[in-house]
Design a protein around this motif. Structure first.
Motif, PDB file in Angstrom:
ATOM      1  N   PHE A 238       0.811  -1.219   0.000  1.00  0.00           N
ATOM      2  CA  PHE A 238       0.000   0.000   0.000  1.00  0.00           C
ATOM      3  C   PHE A 238       0.846   1.271   0.000  1.00  0.00           C
ATOM      4  O   PHE A 238       0.307   2.363  -0.189  1.00  0.00           O
ATOM      5  N   ALA A 239       2.163   1.120   0.186  1.00  0.00           N
ATOM      6  CA  ALA A 239       3.060   2.270   0.045  1.00  0.00           C
ATOM      7  C   ALA A 239       3.545   2.431  -1.390  1.00  0.00           C
ATOM      8  O   ALA A 239       4.080   3.478  -1.759  1.00  0.00           O
ATOM      9  N   ASP A 240       3.323   1.404  -2.208  1.00  0.00           N
ATOM     10  CA  ASP A 240       3.758   1.451  -3.603  1.00  0.00           C
ATOM     11  C   ASP A 240       2.915   2.464  -4.378  1.00  0.00           C
ATOM     12  O   ASP A 240       1.729   2.655  -4.103  1.00  0.00           O
ATOM     13  N   GLY A 241       3.532   3.088  -5.368  1.00  0.00           N
ATOM     14  CA  GLY A 241       2.831   4.102  -6.141  1.00  0.00           C
ATOM     15  C   GLY A 241       1.814   3.548  -7.118  1.00  0.00           C
ATOM     16  O   GLY A 241       0.966   4.295  -7.625  1.00  0.00           O
ATOM     17  N   GLY A 242       1.857   2.235  -7.391  1.00  0.00           N
ATOM     18  CA  GLY A 242       0.959   1.674  -8.382  1.00  0.00           C
ATOM     19  C   GLY A 242      -0.007   0.627  -7.865  1.00  0.00           C
ATOM     20  O   GLY A 242      -1.146   0.538  -8.329  1.00  0.00           O
ATOM     21  N   LEU A 243       0.412  -0.203  -6.898  1.00  0.00           N
ATOM     22  CA  LEU A 243      -0.402  -1.337  -6.471  1.00  0.00           C
ATOM     23  C   LEU A 243      -1.796  -0.955  -5.941  1.00  0.00           C
ATOM     24  O   LEU A 243      -2.791  -1.577  -6.340  1.00  0.00           O
ATOM     25  N   PRO A 244      -1.920   0.051  -5.064  1.00  0.00           N
ATOM     26  CA  PRO A 244      -3.275   0.389  -4.602  1.00  0.00           C
ATOM     27  C   PRO A 244      -4.209   0.775  -5.745  1.00  0.00           C
ATOM     28  O   PRO A 244      -5.405   0.459  -5.719  1.00  0.00           O
ATOM     29  N   TRP A 245      -3.674   1.459  -6.767  1.00  0.00           N
ATOM     30  CA  TRP A 245      -4.500   1.845  -7.912  1.00  0.00           C
ATOM     31  C   TRP A 245      -4.875   0.634  -8.752  1.00  0.00           C
ATOM     32  O   TRP A 245      -5.970   0.578  -9.336  1.00  0.00           O
ATOM     33  N   LEU A 246      -3.980  -0.357  -8.808  1.00  0.00           N
ATOM     34  CA  LEU A 246      -4.305  -1.585  -9.526  1.00  0.00           C
ATOM     35  C   LEU A 246      -5.373  -2.380  -8.775  1.00  0.00           C
ATOM     36  O   LEU A 246      -6.245  -3.001  -9.397  1.00  0.00           O
ATOM     37  N   PHE A 247      -5.311  -2.390  -7.439  1.00  0.00           N
ATOM     38  CA  PHE A 247      -6.360  -3.043  -6.654  1.00  0.00           C
ATOM     39  C   PHE A 247      -7.709  -2.370  -6.934  1.00  0.00           C
ATOM     40  O   PHE A 247      -8.724  -3.047  -7.122  1.00  0.00           O
ATOM     41  N   LEU A 248      -7.713  -1.044  -6.952  1.00  0.00           N
ATOM     42  CA  LEU A 248      -8.954  -0.308  -7.217  1.00  0.00           C
ATOM     43  C   LEU A 248      -9.448  -0.563  -8.640  1.00  0.00           C
ATOM     44  O   LEU A 248     -10.658  -0.668  -8.885  1.00  0.00           O
ATOM     45  N   SER A 249      -8.521  -0.691  -9.565  1.00  0.00           N
ATOM     46  CA  SER A 249      -8.923  -0.971 -10.950  1.00  0.00           C
ATOM     47  C   SER A 249      -9.593  -2.339 -11.043  1.00  0.00           C
ATOM     48  O   SER A 249     -10.541  -2.524 -11.818  1.00  0.00           O
ATOM     49  N   ALA A 250      -9.126  -3.330 -10.262  1.00  0.00           N
ATOM     50  CA  ALA A 250      -9.766  -4.651 -10.254  1.00  0.00           C
ATOM     51  C   ALA A 250     -11.208  -4.529  -9.782  1.00  0.00           C
ATOM     52  O   ALA A 250     -12.119  -5.138 -10.361  1.00  0.00           O
ATOM     53  N   PHE A 251     -11.435  -3.750  -8.727  1.00  0.00           N
ATOM     54  CA  PHE A 251     -12.777  -3.518  -8.191  1.00  0.00           C
ATOM     55  C   PHE A 251     -13.683  -2.909  -9.262  1.00  0.00           C
ATOM     56  O   PHE A 251     -14.822  -3.359  -9.466  1.00  0.00           O
ATOM     57  N   LEU A 252     -13.180  -1.913  -9.986  1.00  0.00           N
ATOM     58  CA  LEU A 252     -13.988  -1.205 -10.969  1.00  0.00           C
ATOM     59  C   LEU A 252     -14.184  -2.026 -12.244  1.00  0.00           C
ATOM     60  O   LEU A 252     -15.283  -2.060 -12.811  1.00  0.00           O
ATOM     61  N   PHE A 253     -13.134  -2.691 -12.712  1.00  0.00           N
ATOM     62  CA  PHE A 253     -13.252  -3.510 -13.919  1.00  0.00           C
ATOM     63  C   PHE A 253     -14.345  -4.568 -13.730  1.00  0.00           C
ATOM     64  O   PHE A 253     -15.256  -4.708 -14.552  1.00  0.00           O
ATOM     65  N   MET A 254     -14.252  -5.323 -12.645  1.00  0.00           N
ATOM     66  CA  MET A 254     -15.211  -6.402 -12.441  1.00  0.00           C
ATOM     67  C   MET A 254     -16.598  -5.852 -12.117  1.00  0.00           C
ATOM     68  O   MET A 254     -17.615  -6.417 -12.540  1.00  0.00           O
ATOM     69  N   GLY A 255     -16.654  -4.733 -11.381  1.00  0.00           N
ATOM     70  CA  GLY A 255     -17.944  -4.129 -11.086  1.00  0.00           C
ATOM     71  C   GLY A 255     -18.679  -3.708 -12.340  1.00  0.00           C
ATOM     72  O   GLY A 255     -19.883  -3.955 -12.493  1.00  0.00           O
ATOM     73  N   CYS A 256     -17.966  -3.081 -13.272  1.00  0.00           N
ATOM     74  CA  CYS A 256     -18.582  -2.662 -14.538  1.00  0.00           C
ATOM     75  C   CYS A 256     -19.005  -3.863 -15.372  1.00  0.00           C
ATOM     76  O   CYS A 256     -20.105  -3.895 -15.948  1.00  0.00           O
ATOM     77  N   PHE A 257     -18.145  -4.865 -15.443  1.00  0.00           N
ATOM     78  CA  PHE A 257     -18.420  -6.030 -16.273  1.00  0.00           C
ATOM     79  C   PHE A 257     -19.630  -6.802 -15.763  1.00  0.00           C
ATOM     80  O   PHE A 257     -20.540  -7.153 -16.527  1.00  0.00           O
ATOM     81  N   VAL A 258     -19.668  -7.078 -14.467  1.00  0.00           N
ATOM     82  CA  VAL A 258     -20.778  -7.827 -13.892  1.00  0.00           C
ATOM     83  C   VAL A 258     -22.075  -7.028 -13.980  1.00  0.00           C
ATOM     84  O   VAL A 258     -23.150  -7.590 -14.216  1.00  0.00           O
ATOM     85  N   SER A 259     -22.001  -5.707 -13.813  1.00  0.00           N
ATOM     86  CA  SER A 259     -23.201  -4.874 -13.922  1.00  0.00           C
ATOM     87  C   SER A 259     -23.833  -5.021 -15.299  1.00  0.00           C
ATOM     88  O   SER A 259     -25.062  -5.124 -15.429  1.00  0.00           O
ATOM     89  N   LEU A 260     -22.998  -5.019 -16.340  1.00  0.00           N
ATOM     90  CA  LEU A 260     -23.539  -5.156 -17.691  1.00  0.00           C
ATOM     91  C   LEU A 260     -24.205  -6.514 -17.877  1.00  0.00           C
ATOM     92  O   LEU A 260     -25.343  -6.601 -18.352  1.00  0.00           O
ATOM     93  N   TYR A 261     -23.530  -7.596 -17.481  1.00  0.00           N
ATOM     94  CA  TYR A 261     -24.081  -8.935 -17.705  1.00  0.00           C
ATOM     95  C   TYR A 261     -25.211  -9.276 -16.739  1.00  0.00           C
ATOM     96  O   TYR A 261     -26.086 -10.080 -17.072  1.00  0.00           O
ATOM     97  N   ASN A 262     -25.215  -8.689 -15.525  1.00  0.00           N
ATOM     98  CA  ASN A 262     -26.299  -8.971 -14.581  1.00  0.00           C
ATOM     99  C   ASN A 262     -27.657  -8.541 -15.132  1.00  0.00           C
ATOM    100  O   ASN A 262     -28.661  -9.243 -14.977  1.00  0.00           O
ATOM    101  N   TYR A 263     -27.692  -7.367 -15.749  1.00  0.00           N
ATOM    102  CA  TYR A 263     -28.971  -6.776 -16.139  1.00  0.00           C
ATOM    103  C   TYR A 263     -29.223  -6.852 -17.646  1.00  0.00           C
ATOM    104  O   TYR A 263     -30.247  -6.375 -18.141  1.00  0.00           O
ATOM    105  N   LEU A 264     -28.285  -7.489 -18.345  1.00  0.00           N
ATOM    106  CA  LEU A 264     -28.447  -7.702 -19.775  1.00  0.00           C
ATOM    107  C   LEU A 264     -29.679  -8.556 -20.061  1.00  0.00           C
ATOM    108  O   LEU A 264     -30.437  -8.285 -20.998  1.00  0.00           O
ATOM    109  N   GLY A 265     -29.887  -9.596 -19.244  1.00  0.00           N
ATOM    110  CA  GLY A 265     -31.041 -10.460 -19.450  1.00  0.00           C
ATOM    111  C   GLY A 265     -32.355  -9.720 -19.313  1.00  0.00           C
ATOM    112  O   GLY A 265     -33.281  -9.921 -20.112  1.00  0.00           O
ATOM    113  N   PHE A 266     -32.455  -8.841 -18.297  1.00  0.00           N
ATOM    114  CA  PHE A 266     -33.681  -8.068 -18.115  1.00  0.00           C
ATOM    115  C   PHE A 266     -33.959  -7.187 -19.336  1.00  0.00           C
ATOM    116  O   PHE A 266     -35.102  -7.024 -19.738  1.00  0.00           O
TER     117      PHE A 266
END
Length: 422
Positions: A238-266
């Motif tokens: 968490f002191a690294d200049g890149g790792l915390p942002w990469l962790f946050l990117s994982a949260f956002l990437f998967m959140g966006c992807f699942v949101s699209l496929y979750n409600y695509l059926g509806f």
């Protein structure tokens, strides 16, 4: 003073331990083409396939749950958000457990229990009980994805490691696509309980094959939990200049992807599309695009740099999202494919960047990334359902667009990140 017999016993125990350690270190690692390697590759492919097929097969069934139990789309999405939350929270504890008792036992028990829970869920009398089973399912399933990479890294020689990991990831992607497709087609003809039961039977068959095929660990050494070293690793990440942002990117990437496929059926089951569940299953097969995207974008990242590819993948997702706003399948389907390509490409770039940035505790850094990844699936995926209730697909798209804007800002920040000295 200890007795002579006790001293002798201690000496013999030390000698036995040293002999065992020498035997472990001398054992050859698995190499491509060998019988043991093929068995390992087959087992890990099956394990990855069953993990993702049982976990994500609920997405095309969400409209059925909403109809049968009189739920809102946000409430119906809990069939995915609940197990992914359990999985996210259990990943790090499962990795610590595997360090103590071994890789293979944890993976065997995880896949077997998850398959049995899938079978039980098919007979749940209420939606609440179904969710309880899915929550326990997510917790126990964490034992496989938390440990798979560590097992392969220990048992497979470096020159064959990429091949074996590639087969495991291919199993993940194919399982995610096949689970969605099978669930949609079976549910269309026999109902959602039959679909869940079929995926449970598939999981049991996969667990048996995994248990039968996976060779015993030959290079595993039990590791004690060192709290002081753990704190140093966490602080370093968490002191690294890149790792915390990469962790946050994982949260956002998967959140966006699942949101699209979750409600695509509806969206696609309603007007103006009015698709059947079987046809919807074919739309979900666009997930297959991810298998090619991950490999191709990974090669491009090696050639042109991760900092130069990540933001491009975010822009591809944004372009695909815009296409899904149209009331035409001729634009909707290519838009979903483009969005899927961008997600898998971006995830491939970000996840591979973790290993290059982490100077110590690489396994823990990967665990943090995966934890954020699955938390994004549950948190953002559920919240998007509230926006569906407010503005249907436009509301979900607005949520995804906000996530993509944040991802783009992170990618541009990482583009300016000073590379680590090699």
């Amino acid at each position: 003073m200890p007795s002579d017999s006790a001293s002798c016993a201690a000496t013999l125990n030390s000698a036995a331990a040293a002999t065992q350690e020498n035997t472990i270190s001398a054992a050859p690692r698995l190499h491509a083409g060998s019988t043991a390697f093929r068995a390992t590759a087959r087992a890990m492919f099956v394990g990855g396939f069953c993990t993702f097929s049982m976990l994500y097969s609920m997405q095309p069934l969400m409209p059925m749950f909403a109809h049968d139990f009189a739920l809102s789309p946000a409430a119906a999405s809990s069939v995915l958000s609940v197990p992914t939350t359990g999985l996210a929270l259990a990943l790090i504890p499962a990795s610590f457990l595997a360090d103590k008792v071994g890789r293979k036992p944890v993976m065997n028990i995880a896949l077997s229990l998850a398959a049995l829970l899938m079978l039980l869920a098919a007979f749940a009398p209420s939606f609440q009980q179904f969710l309880y089973l899915r929550a326990i399912f997510g917790v126990v399933l964490a034992g496989l994805p938390a440990v798979a990479m560590a097992y392969l890294s220990e048992e497979v020689e470096p020159l064959s490691l990429g091949h074996s990991i590639g087969l495991y990831i291919a199993g993940n992607a194919l399982g995610g696509m096949s689970g969605r497709f099978l669930a949609a087609v079976i549910a269309d003809h026999f109902g959602w309980r039959a679909a869940v039961l079929a995926l449970g039977v598939l999981g049991v068959a996969g667990a048996i094959e995994f248990w039968r095929s996976l060779p015993d660990s030959r290079h595993f050494k039990p590791l004690p939990l060192n709290l002081a070293e753990l704190r140093r690793d966490v602080s370093s990440h968490f002191a690294d200049g890149g790792l915390p942002w990469l962790f946050l990117s994982a949260f956002l990437f998967m959140g966006c992807f699942v949101s699209l496929y979750n409600y695509l059926g509806f969206r696609l089951l309603a007007a103006p599309f009015n698709l059947s569940h079987s046809v919807l299953g074919f739309v979900f097969s666009l997930y297959m695009v991810g298998i090619w995207a991950s490999a191709w974008v990974g090669r491009m990242a090696d050639r042109f740099g991760r900092r130069n590819m990540l933001w491009l993948m975010v822009l591809l997702m944004a372009a695909g999202l815009v296409c899904t706003l149209a009331d035409s399948l001729w634009l909707m389907v290519p838009g979903i494919a483009l969005f899927t390509f961008g997600f898998f490409g971006g995830h491939s770039v970000a996840s591979s960047w973790i290993g290059r940035r982490a100077q110590r505790g690489k396994a823990l850094a990967s665990a943090f990334y995966l934890t954020a990844y699955y938390l994004g699936s549950s948190v953002v995926g559920s919240f998007s359902g509230l926006l569906w209730g407010m503005g249907k697909w436009n509301g979900v798209a607005a949520m995804i667009a906000l996530g993509l804007v944040m991802l783009l800002l992170i990618a541009l920040r990482l583009r300016k990140l000073e590379p680590l000295a090699v």
